[in-house]
Design a protein around this motif. Structure first.
Motif, mmCIF file in Angstrom:
data_model
loop_
_atom_site.group_PDB
_atom_site.id
_atom_site.type_symbol
_atom_site.label_atom_id
_atom_site.label_comp_id
_atom_site.label_asym_id
_atom_site.label_seq_id
_atom_site.Cartn_x
_atom_site.Cartn_y
_atom_site.Cartn_z
ATOM 1 N N VAL A 150 1.924 0.050 16.932
ATOM 2 C CA VAL A 150 2.538 0.746 17.399
ATOM 3 C C VAL A 150 3.624 1.895 17.036
ATOM 4 N N PHE A 151 3.735 2.071 15.848
ATOM 5 C CA PHE A 151 4.125 2.692 15.316
ATOM 6 C C PHE A 151 3.795 3.759 15.250
ATOM 7 N N ARG A 152 1.898 4.177 15.438
ATOM 8 C CA ARG A 152 1.828 5.278 15.467
ATOM 9 C C ARG A 152 1.781 5.444 17.204
ATOM 10 N N SER A 186 11.478 -8.486 5.609
ATOM 11 C CA SER A 186 11.452 -9.595 6.073
ATOM 12 C C SER A 186 10.396 -10.652 4.915
ATOM 13 N N ASP A 187 9.941 -9.830 4.081
ATOM 14 C CA ASP A 187 8.665 -10.570 2.893
ATOM 15 C C ASP A 187 8.669 -9.592 2.478
ATOM 16 N N ARG A 188 8.342 -9.689 0.675
ATOM 17 C CA ARG A 188 7.858 -8.907 0.018
ATOM 18 C C ARG A 188 6.786 -8.869 -0.061
ATOM 19 N N SER A 189 5.404 -9.176 1.170
ATOM 20 C CA SER A 189 4.292 -9.044 1.172
ATOM 21 C C SER A 189 4.351 -7.610 2.006
ATOM 22 N N ALA A 190 5.237 -7.269 3.243
ATOM 23 C CA ALA A 190 5.539 -5.992 3.760
ATOM 24 C C ALA A 190 6.076 -4.726 2.896
ATOM 25 N N GLU A 191 6.299 -5.067 1.333
ATOM 26 C CA GLU A 191 7.400 -4.137 0.951
ATOM 27 C C GLU A 191 6.152 -2.179 1.172
ATOM 28 N N LYS A 192 4.561 -2.280 1.561
ATOM 29 C CA LYS A 192 4.642 -1.264 1.836
ATOM 30 C C LYS A 192 4.687 -0.982 2.989
ATOM 31 N N LEU A 193 4.898 -1.052 3.485
ATOM 32 C CA LEU A 193 5.669 -0.751 5.156
ATOM 33 C C LEU A 193 5.887 0.575 5.500
ATOM 34 N N TYR A 194 7.145 0.683 5.120
ATOM 35 C CA TYR A 194 8.301 2.129 4.986
ATOM 36 C C TYR A 194 7.344 3.374 4.601
ATOM 37 N N SER A 195 6.355 3.158 3.495
ATOM 38 C CA SER A 195 4.961 4.061 2.689
ATOM 39 C C SER A 195 4.039 4.085 3.643
ATOM 40 N N ASP A 196 4.026 2.943 3.917
ATOM 41 C CA ASP A 196 2.958 3.321 5.247
ATOM 42 C C ASP A 196 2.980 3.865 6.250
ATOM 43 N N HIS A 247 5.270 12.297 9.885
ATOM 44 C CA HIS A 247 5.002 13.379 8.894
ATOM 45 C C HIS A 247 3.366 13.817 10.162
ATOM 46 N N GLU A 248 3.016 12.827 9.660
ATOM 47 C CA GLU A 248 1.733 14.222 10.835
ATOM 48 C C GLU A 248 1.894 14.553 12.191
ATOM 49 N N GLN A 249 2.582 13.657 12.379
ATOM 50 C CA GLN A 249 2.767 14.203 14.251
ATOM 51 C C GLN A 249 4.586 15.441 14.201
ATOM 52 N N GLY A 289 8.923 4.228 -0.515
ATOM 53 C CA GLY A 289 9.374 4.513 0.996
ATOM 54 C C GLY A 289 9.452 5.981 0.316
ATOM 55 N N LEU A 290 10.068 6.190 -0.903
ATOM 56 C CA LEU A 290 10.602 7.480 -1.232
ATOM 57 C C LEU A 290 9.700 8.408 -1.867
ATOM 58 N N GLU A 291 7.889 8.137 -2.138
ATOM 59 C CA GLU A 291 6.967 8.284 -2.935
ATOM 60 C C GLU A 291 6.565 9.050 -1.858
ATOM 61 N N GLN A 292 6.644 9.331 -0.523
ATOM 62 C CA GLN A 292 5.805 9.341 1.010
ATOM 63 C C GLN A 292 6.962 11.028 1.446
#
Ligand SMILES: Nc1ncnc2c1ncn2[C@@H]1O[C@H](COP(=O)(O)OP(=O)(O)OP(=O)(O)O)[C@@H](O)[C@H]1O
Ligand SMILES: [Mg+2]
Length: 309
Positions: free
Chosen positions: A123-125, A141-151, A157-159, A175-178
């Motif tokens: 949906v974000f895309r 809300s969930d540690r398993s989603a920690e990568k969300l911002y970096s994904d 940025h591509e757009q 997220g900072l890494e991106q």
């Protein structure tokens, strides 16, 4: 248009009482309910300033539907819901008017399943390209989603869309890494990342350099009533709000992010952008309700904001 993304929104209820006596039945004198979550606060602030904004929210269950309705009906903001399996939480704040004290009660956050995560990225895309600036705000809300911002930052940025990341904890660090275009931690959040207190000009300048070295273009450390340290476009300065009567500063950082998002969208000079963000933060702090200021109020405050180099 400014898009806000809130991975962990809530039904944000405040019950106003005189005084909290634990164990007693206490009747409220007034109760407010708003669509909570930091990105939703940003959207409300942007809308108050008469700019177009779309709130993307991960929501679930009846409380999730309530959040969506409130964004549309109370805040008059367009909303893109991403329906997830877990139930959106409710945060109830007990506000004791006699002593000016707030006690928020947080329900635990819900799980983010693999399907939820995939749907969110999809949906974000599908919506990122519609925006000029995207504010990514708050925790997941969930540690398993920690990568969300970096994904999702690279998708923006591509757009060709500018991003503002305002979070803390591991999702912020990842997220900072991106290389988000801008970050706005408060002094405490920034200190947690760089590993030392931001208690001097030297420490703030060193910390800003640390974020710039990561590829982040605009770095703002917000300092509550003292304003903010702003670094970017080869300059650095303090932006100072006028003295106001502080009622409730919760959400002032979100209002400030809203101001910077407007400045970036409209390609204002950085100092002017900082003035707007600072005035919106101050305006937010002048009432109990988060983001319930007027454009006129902000414009009046803006004239009294100063820049200190
Ligand atoms: N009492 C105050 N008087 C004047 N301006 C204020 C006050 N509190 C906040 N502000 C303005 O709002 C900006 C953001 O506030 P603050 O540093 O408290 O953000 P924050 O800690 O990120 O808040 P939150 O995360 O709750 O939104 C400040 O930089 C300042 O310009
Ligand atoms: Mg904040």
């Amino acid at each position: 248009m400014i898009l806000t993304f809130t991975p962990n929104p809530c039904v944000d209820k405040t019950v106003f009482i005189d005084c909290l006596t634990p164990g007693e039945k206490i009747r409220g004198t007034r109760c407010t309910c708003i669509p909570g979550g930091k990105g939703n606060n940003v959207a409300r602030a942007v809308k108050r300033m008469g700019r177009r904004t779309v709130a993307v929210v991960m929501v679930g269950g009846h409380p999730g539907a309530h959040v969506v309705d409130m964004i549309r009906e109370q805040d008059s903001v367009d909303v893109v819901p991403i329906w997830v399996k877990g139930r959106t939480r409710t945060i109830t704040t007990v506000l004791e008017e006699s002593i000016h004290r707030q006690t928020p009660l947080f329900e635990p956050g819900s799980e983010v399943t693999g399907d939820d995560y995939e749907a969110t990225v999809r949906v974000f895309r599908g919506h990122a390209h519609l925006a000029k600036v995207i504010a990514l705000s708050g925790t997941v809300s969930d540690r398993s989603a920690e990568k969300l911002y970096s994904d999702i930052i690279p998708i923006a940025h591509e757009q060709g869309v500018k991003t503002i990341l305002d979070a803390h904890g591991p999702e912020f660090v990842q997220g900072l890494e991106q290389q988000p275009y801008m970050v706005k931690p408060n002094a405490e959040e920034a200190a947690a990342v760089v590993g030392y207190a931001l208690d001097s000009d030297e420490a703030r300048s060193r910390a800003a350099a640390w974020f710039h070295d990561k590829g982040i273009r605009i770095v703002v450390f917000s300092l509550g009533p003292e304003g903010a340290y702003v670094s970017g476009e080869g300059a650095h300065f303090y932006v100072r709000p006028p003295r106001i009567e502080e009622v409730n500063p919760v959400g002032s950082g979100d209002a400030m992010v809203g101001g910077f998002a407007i400045g970036l969208m409209e390609e204002m000079p950085l100092e002017e952008t900082a003035r707007l963000g600072c005035a919106m933060g101050a305006a937010n702090a002048m009432s109990w309700d988060i983001g319930h200021f007027t454009r006129e109020q902000v414009e009046q405050l803006q004239e009294r904001v100063t820049i200190e180099t």
